[in-house]
Design an enzyme around this catalytic site. Structure first.
Site, PDB file in Angstrom:
ATOM      1  N   GLY A   9       0.799  -1.223   0.000  1.00 23.60           N
ATOM      2  CA  GLY A   9       0.000   0.000   0.000  1.00 23.60           C
ATOM      3  C   GLY A   9       0.824   1.261   0.000  1.00 23.60           C
ATOM      4  N   PRO A  13       7.873   7.990  -2.762  1.00 20.69           N
ATOM      5  CG  PRO A  13       7.544  10.164  -1.988  1.00 20.69           C
ATOM      6  CD  PRO A  13       7.436   8.724  -1.565  1.00 20.69           C
ATOM      7  CB  ALA A  14      12.028   7.823  -6.995  1.00 16.33           C
ATOM      8  CG  LEU A  15      15.182  12.709  -4.128  1.00 16.58           C
ATOM      9  CD1 LEU A  15      16.565  12.053  -4.104  1.00 16.58           C
ATOM     10  CD2 LEU A  15      15.228  14.013  -4.940  1.00 16.58           C
ATOM     11  N   GLY A  16      14.306  10.425  -1.552  1.00 14.76           N
ATOM     12  CA  GLY A  16      14.061  10.763  -0.151  1.00 14.76           C
ATOM     13  C   GLY A  16      15.267  11.482   0.429  1.00 14.76           C
ATOM     14  CG  LEU A  17      16.861  14.666   3.781  1.00 13.29           C
ATOM     15  CD1 LEU A  17      17.676  15.498   2.767  1.00 13.29           C
ATOM     16  CD2 LEU A  17      16.309  15.592   4.871  1.00 13.29           C
ATOM     17  N   GLY A  18      18.128  11.406   3.162  1.00 14.79           N
ATOM     18  CA  GLY A  18      18.842  10.581   4.138  1.00 14.79           C
ATOM     19  C   GLY A  18      19.114  11.390   5.391  1.00 14.79           C
ATOM     20  CG  ASP A  43      16.390   6.012   5.147  1.00 16.86           C
ATOM     21  OD1 ASP A  43      15.681   5.035   4.861  1.00 16.86           O
ATOM     22  OD2 ASP A  43      17.468   5.929   5.752  1.00 16.86           O
ATOM     23  CE1 TYR A  48      21.487   5.391  10.037  1.00 18.20           C
ATOM     24  CE2 TYR A  48      19.543   6.501   9.192  1.00 18.20           C
ATOM     25  CZ  TYR A  48      20.495   5.512   9.083  1.00 18.20           C
ATOM     26  OH  TYR A  48      20.457   4.645   8.017  1.00 18.20           O
ATOM     27  CE  LYS A  77      17.356   2.521   6.984  1.00 20.82           C
ATOM     28  NZ  LYS A  77      17.689   3.901   7.383  1.00 20.82           N
ATOM     29  CG  HIS A 110      19.874  -0.468  10.020  1.00 20.12           C
ATOM     30  ND1 HIS A 110      19.775   0.716  10.718  1.00 20.12           N
ATOM     31  CD2 HIS A 110      20.696  -0.206   8.978  1.00 20.12           C
ATOM     32  CE1 HIS A 110      20.505   1.634  10.118  1.00 20.12           C
ATOM     33  NE2 HIS A 110      21.079   1.100   9.068  1.00 20.12           N
TER      34      HIS A 110
END
Ligand code: A2P
Length: 318
Positions: A9, A13-18, A43, A48, A77, A110
């Site tokens: 579902g 979007p193909a581009l994300g912000l790391g 992401d 992190y 993750k 992860h």
């Protein structure tokens, strides 16, 4: 923005912000800036160290009317010390509390590496901190991921740093197939076989370190690491379009059918990276970039393969 229709579902979007390496005090503002720029995919991971800051930024952006929750695609993750069926839902609940969300759009295992629970959100200090794959099988952890999905705490589940061999092994026991495999991928590590396997099996490949991760920590640097950002083929394509090398790598990654999560905390570069999603490269340019693959891994997972660990380079990247 190109997006992927996900098997359980929603559209990613193909581009994300790391957000790995986004420092405390900068990560939240980077997310706010990215939302204002148009990014909708973020992401995250507890390792992190910035999920609470990002959660506050998301809440502020929603409260300010800049975006609605259902327009966002949030990935997080499961950390290595939370493998095992019974540990997954509690770990995800902690992440949701930090992110101030009732669900994430995607939850990933992860690493295919298990640490003792006592390690917490951190790294192994000695070989005794590892749990061998037989002690903490991926199949059991995956059952926990499926539990989290059934509870509605994550709307898609997937993996990270999984080889074709590991995806095949997971497919033998999974009730719900992974929606995503997030792996290192860039022009020097194109992962063509893995990308083909993912395409054939309805799995989206998300590229981490898509710009070659020039800000990676010293502990993961090796003397033979090339500098992707200075590649002459990329530089000449960039110059001919009036783009930056980063923009060419982003356009290439989207055009070849991957998702990607370049990290930036710099407003000008966040805007530049977003704009790259609208760039089209020619067939010849795509082929020229295909030709510079060196199968070079910047992230070798050396932290997991220390002396005495049950994981080796051969077993990690089998
Ligand atoms: P910064 O955060 O200062 O913008 P990766 O996503 O492969 O891990 O790469 C992240 C690194 O690339 C960071 O050092 C980031 O720095 C830098 N970076 C991100 N976008 C660009 C860009 N458009 N041009 C140059 N460097 C960039």
């Amino acid at each position: 923005m190109k997006s992927f229709s996900m098997r359980e579902g929603g559209r990613m979007p193909a581009l994300g912000l790391g957000t790995w390496k986004s420092a405390s005090g900068e990560a939240g503002e980077a997310v706010r800036e990215a939302i204002r720029t148009g990014f909708r995919h973020f992401d995250c991971s507890p390792i992190y160290g910035n999920e609470a800051e990002i959660g506050a930024a998301l809440a502020d952006a929603i409260a300010a009317g800049e975006v609605e929750r259902d327009e966002l695609w949030i990935t997080s993750k499961l950390w290595n010390s939370c493998h095992g069926r019974e540990n997954v839902v509690p770990a995800l609940r902690r992440t949701l509390a930090d992110l101030r969300l009732s669900y994430v759009d995607l939850y990933l295992v992860h690493w295919p590496v298990a640490l003792q629970e006592r390690v917490g959100i951190g790294y192994a200090k000695t070989a005794a901190d590892f749990r061998a794959p037989e002690e903490a099988p991926i199949a059991a952890t995956w059952a926990g991921m499926e539990d989290a999905f059934s509870l509605g705490l994550c709307w898609n589940i997937g993996v990270s740093n999984f080889s074709v061999t590991k995806l095949e092994s997971l497919a033998r026991t999974a009730r719900i197939a992974p929606a995503v495999d997030q792996v290192e991928s860039h022009p020097y590590l194109q992962q063509t076989d893995l990308l083909r396997y993912c395409g054939d099996n309805g799995i989206v490949l998300t590229a981490f370190a898509p710009l070659g991760s020039g800000d990676r920590p010293a502990r993961v640097r090796t003397a033979d690491d090339p500098v992707l950002m200075s590649d002459p083929v990329i530089a000449s394509i960039a110059a001919s379009h009036g783009l930056s090398p980063a923009q060419v790598m982003i356009a290439w990654a989207i055009q070849r059918g991957t998702s990607l999560i370049p990290k930036s905390t710099n407003p000008a570069r966040i805007a530049q990276n977003f704009a790259a999603a609208s760039v089209t490269l020619s067939e010849r340019e795509m082929e020229a970039i295909a030709g510079i693959d060196r199968n070079h891994r910047f992230f070798k997972g050396a932290l997991w393969t220390v002396e005495g660990s049950p994981y080796t380079q051969a077993s990690l990247w089998d």
